[in-house]
Design a protein around this motif. Structure first.
Motif, PDB file in Angstrom:
ATOM      1  N   MET A   1       1.145  -0.980   0.687  1.00 34.98           N
ATOM      2  CA  MET A   1      -0.078  -0.267   0.065  1.00 34.98           C
ATOM      3  C   MET A   1       0.708   1.321  -0.337  1.00 34.98           C
ATOM      4  SD  MET A   1      -1.799   0.123   3.883  1.00 34.98           S
ATOM      5  CE  MET A   1      -0.155  -0.331   5.258  1.00 34.98           C
ATOM      6  N   PRO A   2       0.191   2.181  -0.074  1.00 38.32           N
ATOM      7  CA  PRO A   2       1.607   3.290  -0.571  1.00 38.32           C
ATOM      8  C   PRO A   2       2.252   4.293   0.968  1.00 38.32           C
ATOM      9  CG  PRO A   2      -0.529   4.266  -1.197  1.00 38.32           C
ATOM     10  CD  PRO A   2      -0.466   1.869  -0.531  1.00 38.32           C
ATOM     11  N   GLU A   3       1.797   3.201   1.814  1.00 36.60           N
ATOM     12  CA  GLU A   3       2.445   3.757   3.060  1.00 36.60           C
ATOM     13  C   GLU A   3       3.587   2.940   3.819  1.00 36.60           C
ATOM     14  OE1 GLU A   3      -0.707   4.933   6.255  1.00 36.60           O
ATOM     15  OE2 GLU A   3      -1.126   6.775   5.578  1.00 36.60           O
ATOM     16  N   SER A   4       3.189   1.801   2.700  1.00 33.80           N
ATOM     17  CA  SER A   4       4.316   0.862   3.308  1.00 33.80           C
ATOM     18  C   SER A   4       5.735   1.415   3.205  1.00 33.80           C
ATOM     19  CB  SER A   4       4.071  -0.561   2.045  1.00 33.80           C
ATOM     20  OG  SER A   4       3.029  -1.129   1.888  1.00 33.80           O
ATOM     21  N   GLY A   5       5.993   2.549   2.618  1.00 28.94           N
ATOM     22  CA  GLY A   5       6.943   3.534   2.215  1.00 28.94           C
ATOM     23  C   GLY A   5       7.649   3.177   0.580  1.00 28.94           C
TER      24      GLY A   5
ATOM     25  N   THR B   1      11.028  -1.174  -0.042  1.00 33.22           N
ATOM     26  CA  THR B   1      10.004  -1.694  -0.708  1.00 33.22           C
ATOM     27  C   THR B   1      11.035  -3.080  -1.387  1.00 33.22           C
ATOM     28  OG1 THR B   1       8.273  -0.746  -0.680  1.00 33.22           O
ATOM     29  CG2 THR B   1       7.713  -3.447  -1.543  1.00 33.22           C
ATOM     30  N   LEU B   2      11.665  -2.862  -2.056  1.00 37.74           N
ATOM     31  CA  LEU B   2      13.068  -3.497  -2.297  1.00 37.74           C
ATOM     32  C   LEU B   2      13.597  -3.900  -1.584  1.00 37.74           C
ATOM     33  CD1 LEU B   2      13.725  -1.934  -5.963  1.00 37.74           C
ATOM     34  CD2 LEU B   2      12.781  -3.559  -5.858  1.00 37.74           C
ATOM     35  N   LYS B   3      13.935  -3.776  -0.953  1.00 36.67           N
ATOM     36  CA  LYS B   3      14.658  -3.692   0.576  1.00 36.67           C
ATOM     37  C   LYS B   3      14.399  -4.907   1.169  1.00 36.67           C
ATOM     38  CE  LYS B   3      17.611  -1.348   3.524  1.00 36.67           C
ATOM     39  NZ  LYS B   3      18.032   0.390   4.330  1.00 36.67           N
ATOM     40  N   ALA B   4      13.356  -5.037   1.207  1.00 36.86           N
ATOM     41  CA  ALA B   4      12.931  -6.310   2.313  1.00 36.86           C
ATOM     42  C   ALA B   4      12.309  -7.876   1.437  1.00 36.86           C
ATOM     43  CB  ALA B   4      11.209  -5.879   1.682  1.00 36.86           C
TER      44      ALA B   4
ATOM     45  N   ILE C   1       9.900 -12.143  -5.376  1.00 39.03           N
ATOM     46  CA  ILE C   1       8.959 -13.425  -5.228  1.00 39.03           C
ATOM     47  C   ILE C   1       7.407 -13.608  -6.043  1.00 39.03           C
ATOM     48  CG2 ILE C   1      10.088 -14.440  -3.084  1.00 39.03           C
ATOM     49  CD1 ILE C   1       6.752 -13.143  -2.020  1.00 39.03           C
ATOM     50  N   ALA C   2       6.866 -12.443  -6.197  1.00 40.43           N
ATOM     51  CA  ALA C   2       5.084 -12.077  -6.880  1.00 40.43           C
ATOM     52  C   ALA C   2       5.221 -12.195  -7.976  1.00 40.43           C
ATOM     53  CB  ALA C   2       4.711 -11.379  -6.461  1.00 40.43           C
ATOM     54  N   ASP C   3       4.089 -12.703  -8.524  1.00 38.57           N
ATOM     55  CA  ASP C   3       3.683 -13.132  -9.793  1.00 38.57           C
ATOM     56  C   ASP C   3       2.765 -11.761 -10.269  1.00 38.57           C
ATOM     57  OD1 ASP C   3       4.722 -15.345 -10.528  1.00 38.57           O
ATOM     58  OD2 ASP C   3       3.215 -16.460  -8.737  1.00 38.57           O
ATOM     59  N   ILE C   4       2.437 -11.621  -9.260  1.00 38.19           N
ATOM     60  CA  ILE C   4       1.063 -10.193  -9.536  1.00 38.19           C
ATOM     61  C   ILE C   4       1.565  -9.479  -8.394  1.00 38.19           C
ATOM     62  CG2 ILE C   4      -1.084  -9.439  -9.590  1.00 38.19           C
ATOM     63  CD1 ILE C   4      -1.321 -12.859 -11.031  1.00 38.19           C
ATOM     64  N   TYR C   5       1.830  -7.667  -8.469  1.00 38.01           N
ATOM     65  CA  TYR C   5       1.829  -7.191  -7.603  1.00 38.01           C
ATOM     66  C   TYR C   5       0.346  -6.166  -7.668  1.00 38.01           C
ATOM     67  CZ  TYR C   5       6.747  -8.287  -6.685  1.00 38.01           C
ATOM     68  OH  TYR C   5       7.849  -8.472  -6.847  1.00 38.01           O
ATOM     69  N   ILE C   6      -0.402  -5.987  -6.054  1.00 42.43           N
ATOM     70  CA  ILE C   6      -1.306  -4.939  -6.012  1.00 42.43           C
ATOM     71  C   ILE C   6      -0.842  -4.125  -4.768  1.00 42.43           C
ATOM     72  CG2 ILE C   6      -3.172  -4.797  -4.216  1.00 42.43           C
ATOM     73  CD1 ILE C   6      -3.870  -7.747  -4.887  1.00 42.43           C
ATOM     74  N   VAL C   7      -1.734  -2.880  -5.050  1.00 46.12           N
ATOM     75  CA  VAL C   7      -0.804  -1.483  -4.396  1.00 46.12           C
ATOM     76  C   VAL C   7      -2.535  -1.041  -3.861  1.00 46.12           C
ATOM     77  CG1 VAL C   7      -0.591   1.083  -4.169  1.00 46.12           C
ATOM     78  CG2 VAL C   7       0.839  -0.225  -5.631  1.00 46.12           C
ATOM     79  N   ASN C   8      -2.651  -1.891  -3.374  1.00 46.78           N
ATOM     80  CA  ASN C   8      -4.161  -1.919  -2.404  1.00 46.78           C
ATOM     81  C   ASN C   8      -4.296  -0.398  -1.450  1.00 46.78           C
ATOM     82  OD1 ASN C   8      -6.873  -2.442  -1.450  1.00 46.78           O
ATOM     83  ND2 ASN C   8      -5.895  -3.452   0.453  1.00 46.78           N
ATOM     84  N   LYS C   9      -5.454   0.054  -0.983  1.00 40.72           N
ATOM     85  CA  LYS C   9      -5.849   1.020  -0.665  1.00 40.72           C
ATOM     86  C   LYS C   9      -5.066   2.451  -1.366  1.00 40.72           C
ATOM     87  CE  LYS C   9      -5.545  -0.741   3.521  1.00 40.72           C
ATOM     88  NZ  LYS C   9      -5.097  -0.508   5.559  1.00 40.72           N
ATOM     89  N   SER C  10      -5.674   1.814  -2.760  1.00 41.10           N
ATOM     90  CA  SER C  10      -4.790   2.884  -3.957  1.00 41.10           C
ATOM     91  C   SER C  10      -5.691   4.316  -3.829  1.00 41.10           C
ATOM     92  CB  SER C  10      -5.387   2.238  -5.547  1.00 41.10           C
ATOM     93  OG  SER C  10      -6.284   1.937  -5.346  1.00 41.10           O
ATOM     94  N   ASP C  11      -6.706   4.615  -3.290  1.00 44.06           N
ATOM     95  CA  ASP C  11      -6.947   5.986  -2.828  1.00 44.06           C
ATOM     96  C   ASP C  11      -6.439   6.932  -2.232  1.00 44.06           C
ATOM     97  OD1 ASP C  11      -8.143   3.862  -0.860  1.00 44.06           O
ATOM     98  OD2 ASP C  11      -9.402   5.415  -0.157  1.00 44.06           O
ATOM     99  N   ARG C  12      -5.640   6.224  -1.512  1.00 45.26           N
ATOM    100  CA  ARG C  12      -4.388   6.605  -0.506  1.00 45.26           C
ATOM    101  C   ARG C  12      -3.194   7.744  -1.033  1.00 45.26           C
ATOM    102  NH1 ARG C  12      -2.854   3.755   5.368  1.00 45.26           N
ATOM    103  NH2 ARG C  12      -5.102   3.208   5.244  1.00 45.26           N
ATOM    104  N   GLU C  13      -2.693   8.663  -1.056  1.00 45.70           N
ATOM    105  CA  GLU C  13      -1.446   9.846  -1.767  1.00 45.70           C
ATOM    106  C   GLU C  13      -0.519   9.159  -2.034  1.00 45.70           C
ATOM    107  OE1 GLU C  13      -0.723  13.179   0.076  1.00 45.70           O
ATOM    108  OE2 GLU C  13       0.802  13.614  -1.365  1.00 45.70           O
TER     109      GLU C  13
ATOM    110  N   ARG D   1       2.341   7.226  -8.605  1.00 41.76           N
ATOM    111  CA  ARG D   1       3.511   7.343  -8.293  1.00 41.76           C
ATOM    112  C   ARG D   1       3.970   5.856  -7.814  1.00 41.76           C
ATOM    113  NH1 ARG D   1       3.397  11.556  -5.265  1.00 41.76           N
ATOM    114  NH2 ARG D   1       4.297  10.675  -3.320  1.00 41.76           N
ATOM    115  N   MET D   2       3.685   5.033  -6.622  1.00 36.39           N
ATOM    116  CA  MET D   2       3.922   3.834  -6.558  1.00 36.39           C
ATOM    117  C   MET D   2       4.053   2.891  -7.583  1.00 36.39           C
ATOM    118  SD  MET D   2       3.176   1.992  -2.764  1.00 36.39           S
ATOM    119  CE  MET D   2       4.113   0.550  -2.538  1.00 36.39           C
ATOM    120  N   ALA D   3       3.057   2.748  -7.836  1.00 39.03           N
ATOM    121  CA  ALA D   3       2.617   1.071  -8.997  1.00 39.03           C
ATOM    122  C   ALA D   3       3.407   2.023  -9.913  1.00 39.03           C
ATOM    123  CB  ALA D   3       2.028   1.691  -9.683  1.00 39.03           C
ATOM    124  N   ALA D   4       3.882   3.748 -10.378  1.00 40.51           N
ATOM    125  CA  ALA D   4       4.823   3.401 -11.700  1.00 40.51           C
ATOM    126  C   ALA D   4       6.774   3.031 -11.531  1.00 40.51           C
ATOM    127  CB  ALA D   4       4.922   4.999 -11.824  1.00 40.51           C
TER     128      ALA D   4
END
Lengths: 317, 317
Positions: B149-153, B158-161, B166-178, B182-185
């Motif tokens: 989510m946008p607030e995950s940092g 996130t890469l650092k984690a 490991i993922a085949d699909i990524y989700i940016v959830n709570k996508s109404d947040r600021e 930008r994060m998805a891009a």
């Protein structure tokens, strides 16, 4: 080999790096050196610092290191990043942020994410270990510090990550952000419920590492925890918490060394044994079921020259 | 025992729960049942969903389950929480949020954090596995979804984690947040650089699980990834990516079953062998060094009736 021991004790950075690389590979050739060095170790106090990505661990370690150096202490930093093709950049990032201490002969910095890496390290005196680590290796620290921040999610969600149970000290870093006080209060309330009387109740500190705020308090709390953990359990010569933790660590290191080598031998054995190789292939394509095949193999104890450990204590034929 | 097999195949929830509990305990008594059942498995498609605490996994799974049920599919949910005295509340929380599906006979829900637990589960038909999981068990999934989510940092953090690999699909959830776009891009840009041509390039989806937005797209992407992974590698009968993943999983299950049992026997052996017990005590109090003692013990191969696996292929005396 005695040369290696002398070089490591003399602070020769290349000898230390070589030794650490060999240890990471669990190369048994280094065993005699480690054996010689063992009685010289244990004087450093080890502090583990962990927390979610973005919480500011690198900055925290950088400022904390500065504070310890101001006090005349020497510092060894082991930065553990997840083993990742992506994270080369992050390690570099950490290093850059720590550059302030890079040329300081009283600070030893080493990354342990990539094997065989580690050239160009500064002169080393290991004394106060401050490591950036993941959950799994928190067991190596005498005092465990978990850093969180207001945006890590709320306190309940943090509990869910299971990291509230491993720490001796909690930090809410970036405490100028909204919700820091509320988060710290909620954590304190939960820790109070969770802690037994007589036990160490982990404090929750507010820090702003980038401005150096709260760093002194962190060091004070580490010292407090150290005193608490070092106190004798009773008058009967029972070991202190710290002694107990370190003994557990040594036992675990012994068991893990054997386990890793046994696992390595198991894989080598399967590769070299045509019967077992075929068995593994049958498992892969669905002709055999994995769990029950393992159980059958362990039941027979001895298949195709494959001797298993027996749990019953008798010596196997 | 054949009764157990019939009951599990007939969807008897208590028989399935009993079997899963025995498997969690690695109780070898369940091996014959598992062996019988093996040829009936593999028809479910397994989707792993993971991500940091607070990202909204439970809501996501709840909505995704609803969508799959609307399509007439049956769903099995294995919720994996870190094993923690604190997290009882969180598991309960997850369950409550999933209550919408609790009485639905086409949805099977089971938590696997606490052993022996699991009464009162609804009738089960395992078909589409949707699990809330931690990093370590993502290897059991056919398609891996990581929710952020946008607030995950920010994306770099996130890469650092290490979870971007490991993922085949990524989700940016709570996508109404600021910051969601930008994060998805940024993630898309990095994934493009990291992916080889011919390889699956993980898509990045924007979702608002609590409002049901993006759930249909998630299912479309899962199906796309399934098609991609199921396609034959070439015209020569080489296994598909999916077949390869599943074969690797079966091999790993076999090896891990043996390793866990060997480790268990190693510990039992040390407890029952006075010489080894004394050795462990000497290690704990610092009279012996752990790593070199392990190496010496493995070198001798046979100490005090303690037979080790040999890597060289010969049968030990």
């Amino acid at each position: 080999m005695n040369d290696d021991v002398a070089r490591v004790l003399g602070g020769d950075q290349r000898a230390i790096s070589r030794m650490m690389t060999a240890l990471e590979r669990r190369d048994s050739a280094v065993a005699p050196v480690i054996k010689e060095l063992d009685c010289k170790t244990g004087n450093a106090y080890t502090i583990g610092i962990t927390g979610p990505p973005g919480v500011g661990k690198s900055t925290l370690v950088d400022r904390f290191t500065g504070h310890l150096r101001d006090l005349g202490l020497t510092v060894g930093i082991i930065a553990v990043d997840p083993d990742s093709p992506f994270s080369g950049g992050s390690i570099l990032g950490d290093r850059i942020r720590m550059q302030r201490h890079y040329l300081d002969s009283g600070v030893f910095i080493r990354s342990v994410s990539t094997r065989g890496q580690g050239g160009g390290l500064p002169r080393i005196v290991k004394r106060y270990g401050v490591g950036q680590t993941e959950l799994g290796i928190m067991t190596v620290a005498d005092t465990v510090v978990v850093a969180l921040m207001p945006e890590s999610g709320d306190a309940i969600q943090t509990l869910k990550a299971g990291i509230l149970e491993i720490a001796d000290i909690y930090i809410v870093n970036k405490s100028d952000r909204e919700g820091a006080d509320r988060m710290a209060a909620a954590m304190r309330a939960m820790l109070q419920i969770a802690s037994e009387p007589q036990e160490w109740e982990p404090p929750v500190l507010l820090t702003q590492a980038d401005r150096g705020l709260g760093i002194e308090e962190l060091w004070e709390k580490v010292k407090e925890h150290r005193s608490f953990a070092s106190a004798p359990a009773d008058d009967l010569g029972q070991p202190s918490l710290l002694e107990k933790r370190r003994s557990d660590r040594r036992r675990a290191e012994f068991l893990e060394s054997i386990q890793e080598e046994l696992n390595h031998r198991l894989k080598a054995r399967i590769e070299n044994d045509p019967t077992l190789r075929l068995m593994l292939e049958d498992i892969a394509i669905g002709k055999r079921e994995p769990f029950s095949t393992a159980a059958e193999l362990l039941e027979e104890k001895h298949i195709a020259g494959f001797t298993f450990l027996s749990g019953e204590g008798e010596s196997l034929p």
